[in-house]
Design an enzyme around this catalytic site. Structure first.
Site, short mmCIF file in Angstrom:
data_model
loop_
_atom_site.label_atom_id
_atom_site.label_comp_id
_atom_site.label_asym_id
_atom_site.label_seq_id
_atom_site.Cartn_x
_atom_site.Cartn_y
_atom_site.Cartn_z
N SER A 27 0.83 -1.25 0.06
CA SER A 27 -0.03 0.02 -0.02
C SER A 27 0.93 1.22 0.11
CB SER A 27 -0.89 0.01 1.32
OG SER A 27 -1.70 -1.05 1.16
N ASN A 114 -11.22 -8.15 2.21
CA ASN A 114 -12.23 -7.31 1.32
C ASN A 114 -13.31 -6.57 2.01
OD1 ASN A 114 -10.71 -8.98 -0.51
ND2 ASN A 114 -12.27 -10.48 -1.09
N THR A 159 -23.43 38.50 -19.16
CA THR A 159 -23.72 37.18 -20.23
C THR A 159 -22.77 37.10 -21.27
OG1 THR A 159 -25.42 38.17 -21.58
CG2 THR A 159 -26.20 37.16 -19.48
N SER A 281 5.41 38.77 -7.46
CA SER A 281 6.12 38.39 -8.35
C SER A 281 7.64 38.53 -7.80
CB SER A 281 5.67 39.36 -9.68
OG SER A 281 6.62 38.95 -10.35
N LYS A 287 3.24 43.57 -8.73
CA LYS A 287 2.09 42.52 -8.70
C LYS A 287 1.42 42.23 -7.31
CE LYS A 287 1.21 40.66 -11.99
NZ LYS A 287 1.69 39.46 -12.72
N ASN A 289 -1.00 38.97 -6.97
CA ASN A 289 -1.68 38.18 -7.68
C ASN A 289 -2.57 37.24 -6.74
OD1 ASN A 289 -0.11 38.63 -9.82
ND2 ASN A 289 1.56 37.21 -9.02
N TYR A 321 -14.77 -8.75 -5.45
CA TYR A 321 -13.76 -7.93 -5.19
C TYR A 321 -12.45 -8.18 -6.02
CZ TYR A 321 -9.67 -5.48 -2.89
OH TYR A 321 -8.82 -4.82 -2.54
N LYS A 329 -8.85 4.27 -3.19
CA LYS A 329 -8.15 5.06 -2.19
C LYS A 329 -7.27 6.30 -2.70
CE LYS A 329 -7.05 1.21 -0.37
NZ LYS A 329 -8.30 0.39 -0.79
#
Length: 477
Positions: A27, A114, A159, A281, A287, A289, A321, A329
């Protein structure tokens, strides 16, 4: 033999796993975040084994006490997985065996990795859903807080990203709050379907030992056990649905982020970000940001990708399974990790931003946003809307030729374009009049916006109550 005994399988094999298989099967380190949930389900299973006469009451008490200690030590970093631990289940069974000896080995009766794997992730997702739900509530609250200050603030509605009509800035903010409210409701709806326990399904066919999964389900905060043992271990539609809800939430976050870019730009200057929620920046000293919004927009693509990963992993999978399901995960954790960073940051940005009311007022009538007011006024005064539309279009051309706005027209100008443009139309040609005219339910009129804020606050209170009702295992992030 020591390596063999560290695994939960292998007695029928004549050779140890290859290094390549071991590396592929082990894992990922992020999966061990499920330790608290596996410990909780193991304690519930220990009590089930008492009912099955596999464990005595004193043995179960010994096991549950050891599980609690292991959890505390894992949280502190005193107990960690070893390289030989294939997964969370191997890790915890090894440590439990070190603490309670052969009694720990009895815990494996009546269950499988399982149903453990399915159960651990489901418990985690239900817990996280409530944590993310709280983040969504906080984001909505930040939007409502800003909206409450700007019910009377008039700005431009767009729009096609072109100036369209004046709107209350509060109304624009609440549009985003409404989408997040639905995201929360989707979480609630998802949780209702996810509240079925897989524990007791074992590997495939159910357990001949764990005969009361309904009791374990109740102990773990579920509504009931799963109806079908194959479905319990072989399905991951609850993961895919969770990822959809989060991807939709991410898309809504990204749409808000896009507007924040525009509003904070030098060209708009509608809002100013608090210095604590902006970046600079490395080469351009001037700047400021909107990096939080940019990172949020970028993370949304990962959320969509995680959803796609899960759907593709499930497509065409034999119904039981399969190790393919381990992708659940990775997809879920990447999504959750992204959201638990960006949502609080976006909430802080919204909560602390300063609104340039005068600048918004100035922009609210630019681009002939009052044109609809002209057409509506004509229609209310008996002119067919098709003709009213043509008259208004001609009026806009007239203004363009003279570089003036509709609000600047004189009575003579109006009469020149069309005799039906009575001087009384001037009362409708202001941004304030435009938003006040939209007083139907859901409109941008200030009174309607105030009502909308009230309803949203009531909804947030109900959502807050739902968060408190969850009775499953909960752990701090």
């Amino acid at each position: 033999m020591a390596e063999q005994s560290a695994r939960l399988w292998g007695a029928r094999f004549r050779a140890s796993p290859s290094a390549e298989l071991t590396a592929l099967s082990r894992s990922e380190s992020s999966y061990f975040r499920l330790v608290p949930y596996d410990l909780a389900s193991s304690a519930a299973h220990a009590r089930e084994l008492v009912r099955a006469n596999i464990l005595t009451a004193s043995e179960a008490e010994q096991v549950c006490s050891a599980l609690q200690t292991i959890g505390e030590e894992h949280r502190s970093g005193a107990v960690i997985p070893s390289p030989a631990d294939e997964d969370i289940h191997t890790f915890l069974e090894r440590v439990l065996g070190e603490r309670v000896g052969i009694v720990g080995g009895k815990l494996r009766a009546g269950r499988s990795r399982n149903d453990q794997a399915a159960n651990d992730l489901k418990l985690y997702l239900r817990d996280v859903a409530h944590r993310i739900g709280l983040d969504i509530l906080n984001l909505q609250s930040a939007l409502i807080g800003q909206a409450n200050q700007h019910v009377e603030t008039v700005t431009t509605g767009f729009t096609h990203l072109q100036p369209a009509q004046p709107v209350s800035f509060a109304h624009q903010l609440l549009a985003h709050a409404q989408t997040f409210a639905r995201d929360f409701e989707r979480l609630q709806d998802w949780d209702r379907r996810a509240a079925r326990s897989p524990l007791g399904a074992a590997a495939l066919a159910g357990s001949a030992i764990a005969m009361h999964p309904e009791i374990s389900a109740q102990e773990l905060g579920y509504d009931a056990p799963s109806e079908n043992s194959i479905d319990a271990v072989g399905s991951r539609d609850h993961v895919a649905e969770f990822l959809f809800v989060m991807a939709m939430f991410g898309v809504h976050l990204s749409r808000l982020a896009e507007e924040l870019f525009l509003w904070s730009s030098r060209q708009f200057r509608w809002i100013e970000m608090d210095d604590a929620y902006a970046t600079g920046s490395s080469i351009m000293p001037q700047k400021k940001n909107c990096d939080i919004a940019e990172l949020t927009r970028g993370r949304a693509s990962r959320l969509i990708g995680s959803l796609t990963t899960m759907l593709v992993a499930l497509k065409g999978l034999p119904f039981a399974y399969n190790r393919d399901l381990a992708e659940d995960k990775h997809a879920a954790f990447d999504t959750i990790d992204a959201l638990e960073l960006v949502v609080p940051a976006m909430t802080g940005l919204i909560r602390t931003m300063r609104v340039n009311v005068d600048r918004m007022q100035q922009h609210s009538v630019e681009g002939f946003t009052l044109a609809t007011e002209v057409a509506d006024w004509l229609a209310k005064n008996g002119v067919p809307f098709s003709e009213a539309h043509e008259i208004t279009g001609a009026l806009v051309r007239y203004c363009e030729d003279r570089s003036i706005g509709l609000e600047d027209l004189s009575e003579d100008d109006l009469a020149t374009v069309d005799a039906r443009l009575h001087p009384s139309i001037k009362s409708a040609l202001s941004a304030k009049a435009a938003i006040e005219a939209r007083k139907a339910y859901g409109g941008t009129a200030p009174d309607r916006v105030k009502e909308q804020i009230g309803r949203l606050r009531d909804l947030l209170n109900k959502q807050q109550e739902w968060l408190k009702l969850y009775s499953g295992p909960r752990f701090e992030r």
